[in-house]
Motif scaffolding. Structure first.
Motif, mmCIF file in Angstrom:
data_model
loop_
_atom_site.group_PDB
_atom_site.id
_atom_site.type_symbol
_atom_site.label_atom_id
_atom_site.label_comp_id
_atom_site.label_asym_id
_atom_site.label_seq_id
_atom_site.Cartn_x
_atom_site.Cartn_y
_atom_site.Cartn_z
ATOM 1 N N ALA A 165 0.867 -1.179 0.000
ATOM 2 C CA ALA A 165 0.000 0.000 0.000
ATOM 3 C C ALA A 165 0.902 1.227 0.000
ATOM 4 O O ALA A 165 2.085 1.144 0.355
ATOM 5 N N PRO A 166 0.364 2.404 -0.390
ATOM 6 C CA PRO A 166 1.179 3.618 -0.357
ATOM 7 C C PRO A 166 1.690 3.907 1.049
ATOM 8 O O PRO A 166 1.004 3.618 2.031
ATOM 9 N N GLY B 124 21.592 1.797 -5.551
ATOM 10 C CA GLY B 124 21.836 0.502 -6.179
ATOM 11 C C GLY B 124 21.450 -0.670 -5.293
ATOM 12 O O GLY B 124 20.511 -0.614 -4.518
ATOM 13 N N GLN B 125 22.224 -1.727 -5.385
ATOM 14 C CA GLN B 125 21.957 -2.964 -4.634
ATOM 15 C C GLN B 125 22.972 -3.118 -3.504
ATOM 16 O O GLN B 125 23.905 -3.902 -3.577
ATOM 17 N N GLU B 126 22.800 -2.334 -2.468
ATOM 18 C CA GLU B 126 23.723 -2.383 -1.336
ATOM 19 C C GLU B 126 23.325 -3.481 -0.358
ATOM 20 O O GLU B 126 22.162 -3.862 -0.277
ATOM 21 N N PRO B 127 24.263 -3.967 0.432
ATOM 22 C CA PRO B 127 23.912 -4.901 1.500
ATOM 23 C C PRO B 127 23.012 -4.212 2.522
ATOM 24 O O PRO B 127 23.220 -3.060 2.858
ATOM 25 N N GLY B 128 21.984 -4.905 2.967
ATOM 26 C CA GLY B 128 21.102 -4.372 3.995
ATOM 27 C C GLY B 128 20.060 -3.391 3.507
ATOM 28 O O GLY B 128 19.407 -2.734 4.313
ATOM 29 N N ILE B 129 19.857 -3.292 2.206
ATOM 30 C CA ILE B 129 18.898 -2.340 1.673
ATOM 31 C C ILE B 129 17.479 -2.736 2.074
ATOM 32 O O ILE B 129 17.142 -3.916 2.158
ATOM 33 N N ARG B 130 16.647 -1.737 2.348
ATOM 34 C CA ARG B 130 15.239 -1.937 2.667
ATOM 35 C C ARG B 130 14.418 -1.275 1.568
ATOM 36 O O ARG B 130 14.757 -0.174 1.114
ATOM 37 N N ARG B 131 13.334 -1.926 1.143
ATOM 38 C CA ARG B 131 12.516 -1.382 0.067
ATOM 39 C C ARG B 131 11.031 -1.469 0.403
ATOM 40 O O ARG B 131 10.573 -2.460 0.968
ATOM 41 N N ALA B 132 10.292 -0.415 0.031
ATOM 42 C CA ALA B 132 8.847 -0.449 0.140
ATOM 43 C C ALA B 132 8.292 -1.312 -0.993
ATOM 44 O O ALA B 132 8.841 -1.316 -2.101
ATOM 45 N N LEU B 133 7.211 -2.029 -0.718
ATOM 46 C CA LEU B 133 6.638 -2.909 -1.726
ATOM 47 C C LEU B 133 5.866 -2.153 -2.804
ATOM 48 O O LEU B 133 5.851 -2.563 -3.960
ATOM 49 N N TYR B 134 5.234 -1.048 -2.426
ATOM 50 C CA TYR B 134 4.269 -0.407 -3.317
ATOM 51 C C TYR B 134 4.850 0.721 -4.155
ATOM 52 O O TYR B 134 4.362 0.995 -5.239
ATOM 53 N N GLU B 135 5.884 1.386 -3.642
ATOM 54 C CA GLU B 135 6.424 2.543 -4.347
ATOM 55 C C GLU B 135 7.952 2.554 -4.273
ATOM 56 O O GLU B 135 8.536 1.824 -3.466
ATOM 57 N N PRO B 136 8.604 3.337 -5.121
ATOM 58 C CA PRO B 136 10.072 3.276 -5.213
ATOM 59 C C PRO B 136 10.795 3.983 -4.072
ATOM 60 O O PRO B 136 11.426 5.021 -4.262
ATOM 61 N N LEU B 137 10.689 3.422 -2.885
ATOM 62 C CA LEU B 137 11.408 3.937 -1.729
ATOM 63 C C LEU B 137 12.406 2.884 -1.279
ATOM 64 O O LEU B 137 12.026 1.751 -0.980
ATOM 65 N N GLY B 138 13.676 3.242 -1.258
ATOM 66 C CA GLY B 138 14.713 2.330 -0.798
ATOM 67 C C GLY B 138 15.644 3.051 0.158
ATOM 68 O O GLY B 138 15.996 4.210 -0.069
ATOM 69 N N TRP B 139 16.028 2.393 1.229
ATOM 70 C CA TRP B 139 16.868 3.058 2.225
ATOM 71 C C TRP B 139 17.772 2.062 2.937
ATOM 72 O O TRP B 139 17.559 0.849 2.905
ATOM 73 N N CYS B 140 18.776 2.610 3.578
ATOM 74 C CA CYS B 140 19.656 1.838 4.450
ATOM 75 C C CYS B 140 19.654 2.492 5.820
ATOM 76 O O CYS B 140 19.596 3.717 5.931
ATOM 77 N N TYR B 141 19.724 1.679 6.865
ATOM 78 C CA TYR B 141 19.826 2.212 8.214
ATOM 79 C C TYR B 141 21.277 2.531 8.533
ATOM 80 O O TYR B 141 22.196 1.885 8.024
ATOM 81 N N PRO C 35 -3.543 4.126 2.673
ATOM 82 C CA PRO C 35 -2.113 4.348 2.915
ATOM 83 C C PRO C 35 -1.699 3.859 4.307
ATOM 84 O O PRO C 35 -2.471 3.933 5.266
ATOM 85 N N ILE C 36 -0.466 3.400 4.414
ATOM 86 C CA ILE C 36 0.001 2.776 5.659
ATOM 87 C C ILE C 36 0.036 3.778 6.805
ATOM 88 O O ILE C 36 -0.408 3.471 7.923
#
Length: 270
Positions: free
Chosen positions: A43-44, A70-87, A232-233
């Protein structure tokens, strides 16, 4: 898992999850919890793209996370929209992190001083939702969806006292007339937008007059989303954990809920 190449930059204050989460305040903590849920819920993240980006940036500024590349170790991604982050630190297993964030969030939400940030979140969610709905209507009627923020700004005073559901009604009603104007003027977007604003203002005054004369029931001229709408979440977190007002989110106004919310917090703490 944290992104390995960023671990050396950790701040000492960020090493203990609970005090760090508390230091973020209710708004940013709620956003972090919702962002965590976005990795497993399709969901958004929030009620609008601009709001999602703003909250994401605020979390980055507080060094909760950073945008992934890119494809970093430990990357987190949202399922519904293009959000990717690392802690920026390793907070441990996913379920533990989510449970801890929820516990701290509920504790902050139960405090008397949470009234203001709770209402601020309500207002932010509602404003982003009506802007998203406006863009959707404009797009559907072959109008320029980029006009949505302009319309929001132009209508700020005219519909400031209306509920979210009535704002949605005004937008729906006026968009149809704007589409007719667009065709009649040879696809003149400016003329169509002006016609839409004029009708929204006229209809807003009409609603205010009926309300002042006690000729308007609470249920009339309100548009709420279809039951199949993908909620939305962050809105779901707000209505489930922070302020379970249900349909009042759509039918009421945050400014009119301040005193009632304050009494509710006080009763919960007594």
């Amino acid at each position: 898992m944290a992104c390995v190449r960023t671990q050396s930059t950790l701040l000492p204050a960020a090493r203990d999850l609970v005090p760090f989460a508390q230091s973020l305040g209710l708004l940013r903590l709620g956003a972090w919890y919702a962002l965590e849920l976005s990795t497993t819920v399709e969901a958004p993240f929030s009620t609008g793209t601009a709001l999602s980006q703003k909250l994401f940036q605020q979390l980055a500024e507080r060094q909760v996370l950073r945008t992934a590349a890119g494809q970093e170790p430990g990357i987190r991604r949202a399922l519904y929209e293009p959000l990717g982050w690392c802690y920026l630190t390793d907070w441990g297993e996913r379920n533990h992190l989510q449970a801890a964030l929820q516990t701290v969030m509920l504790d902050l939400a139960s405090r008397q001083d949470s009234v203001r940030p709770t209402l601020e979140l309500w207002e932010a969610l509602a404003a982003a939702e009506i802007e998203t709905y406006l863009a959707h209507l404009l797009r559907r009627h072959t109008l320029d969806p980029a006009s949505a923020p302009f319309i929001m700004h132009a209508m700020a005073d005219d519909w400031s006292d209306l509920s979210l559901a009535r704002k949605r009604y005004l937008a729906w009603h006026a968009a149809r007339g704007a589409a007719s104007t667009l065709l009649r003027t040879g696809m003149d977007q400016d003329a169509a937008r002006s016609a839409m604003l004029e009708e929204m203002r006229r209809r807003s005054r009409w609603l205010a007059s009926r309300s002042a004369n006690n000729e308007l029931s609470a249920e009339e001229y309100q548009f709420v989303p279809d039951p199949q709408w993908k909620k939305p979440i962050l809105l779901n977190v707000f209505l489930s954990h922070l302020l379970p007002v249900g349909i009042s989110y759509w039918a009421d106004h945050p400014g009119r809920s301040t005193h009632a919310l304050g009494r509710s917090k006080a009763a919960g703490n007594s």
